[in-house]
Design a protein around this motif. Structure first.
Motif, PDB file in Angstrom:
ATOM      1  N   ILE A  18       0.865  -1.183   0.000  1.00  0.00           N
ATOM      2  CA  ILE A  18       0.000   0.000   0.000  1.00  0.00           C
ATOM      3  C   ILE A  18       0.895   1.224   0.000  1.00  0.00           C
ATOM      4  N   ARG A  19       0.694   2.138  -0.946  1.00  0.00           N
ATOM      5  CA  ARG A  19       1.486   3.366  -0.974  1.00  0.00           C
ATOM      6  C   ARG A  19       1.167   4.208   0.258  1.00  0.00           C
ATOM      7  N   GLY A  21       1.093   7.283   0.672  1.00  0.00           N
ATOM      8  CA  GLY A  21       0.237   8.421   0.362  1.00  0.00           C
ATOM      9  C   GLY A  21      -1.205   8.045   0.081  1.00  0.00           C
ATOM     10  N   ASP A  22      -1.490   6.742  -0.027  1.00  0.00           N
ATOM     11  CA  ASP A  22      -2.852   6.271  -0.270  1.00  0.00           C
ATOM     12  C   ASP A  22      -3.603   5.942   1.016  1.00  0.00           C
ATOM     13  N   ILE A  23      -2.969   6.124   2.157  1.00  0.00           N
ATOM     14  CA  ILE A  23      -3.583   5.789   3.437  1.00  0.00           C
ATOM     15  C   ILE A  23      -4.079   7.074   4.098  1.00  0.00           C
ATOM     16  N   ALA A  35     -14.806   2.917   1.909  1.00  0.00           N
ATOM     17  CA  ALA A  35     -13.539   2.204   2.113  1.00  0.00           C
ATOM     18  C   ALA A  35     -13.782   1.051   3.085  1.00  0.00           C
ATOM     19  N   VAL A  87      -8.029   2.534   4.365  1.00  0.00           N
ATOM     20  CA  VAL A  87      -7.406   2.086   3.126  1.00  0.00           C
ATOM     21  C   VAL A  87      -8.486   1.534   2.199  1.00  0.00           C
ATOM     22  N   LYS A  88      -8.584   2.110   1.008  1.00  0.00           N
ATOM     23  CA  LYS A  88      -9.519   1.591   0.018  1.00  0.00           C
ATOM     24  C   LYS A  88      -9.034   0.218  -0.464  1.00  0.00           C
ATOM     25  N   HIS A  90      -8.965  -1.077  -3.385  1.00  0.00           N
ATOM     26  CA  HIS A  90      -8.151  -1.049  -4.601  1.00  0.00           C
ATOM     27  C   HIS A  90      -6.808  -0.345  -4.423  1.00  0.00           C
ATOM     28  N   SER A  91      -6.531   0.145  -3.224  1.00  0.00           N
ATOM     29  CA  SER A  91      -5.187   0.649  -2.918  1.00  0.00           C
ATOM     30  C   SER A  91      -4.277  -0.457  -2.433  1.00  0.00           C
ATOM     31  N   CYS A  92      -4.839  -1.651  -2.204  1.00  0.00           N
ATOM     32  CA  CYS A  92      -4.076  -2.810  -1.729  1.00  0.00           C
ATOM     33  C   CYS A  92      -3.590  -3.602  -2.942  1.00  0.00           C
ATOM     34  N   HIS A  93      -2.300  -3.771  -3.046  1.00  0.00           N
ATOM     35  CA  HIS A  93      -1.697  -4.512  -4.152  1.00  0.00           C
ATOM     36  C   HIS A  93      -1.091  -5.797  -3.607  1.00  0.00           C
TER      37      HIS A  93
END
Length: 97
Positions: A18-19, A21-23, A35, A87-88, A90-93
């Motif tokens: 997770i980036r 900046g995306d949290i 979310a 955390v959304k 789709h922000s989880c890779h």
């Protein structure tokens, strides 16, 4: 954590990326969000990196969250403060373990 679906064999080790900046970081438990991941934690450190604050948050594992200086000040963040990370899905890779 709710993540996008992928096909893997049962028992496979995975890592979630997770980036920072995306949290999103909240000082009260968020409700009524789309979310799916709201994680309770505690700030362990705040480090200024030029115009960004890198907040380390212990949620059972250590996460790094990037914030603006204004956000740090408005939320009155400090080490030891209880917070929630948002955390959304789709922000989880997902990555192989």
């Amino acid at each position: 954590m709710e993540t996008p679906l992928i096909w893997v064999e049962v028992g496979s080790a995975l890592r979630v990326g997770i980036r920072a900046g995306d949290i999103l970081l909240a000082t009260t438990r968020p409700e009524g969000l789309s979310a799916r991941n709201v994680l309770a934690g505690r700030i362990t450190s705040l480090v200024r990196r030029d115009v960004i604050i890198a907040a380390r948050v212990d949620i059972g594992v250590e996460m790094e969250v990037h914030l603006t200086l204004a956000a740090r000040d408005a939320l009155q963040l400090a080490p030891g403060r209880e917070v929630w990370l948002v955390v959304k899905t789709h922000s989880c890779h997902l990555m192989a373990g």
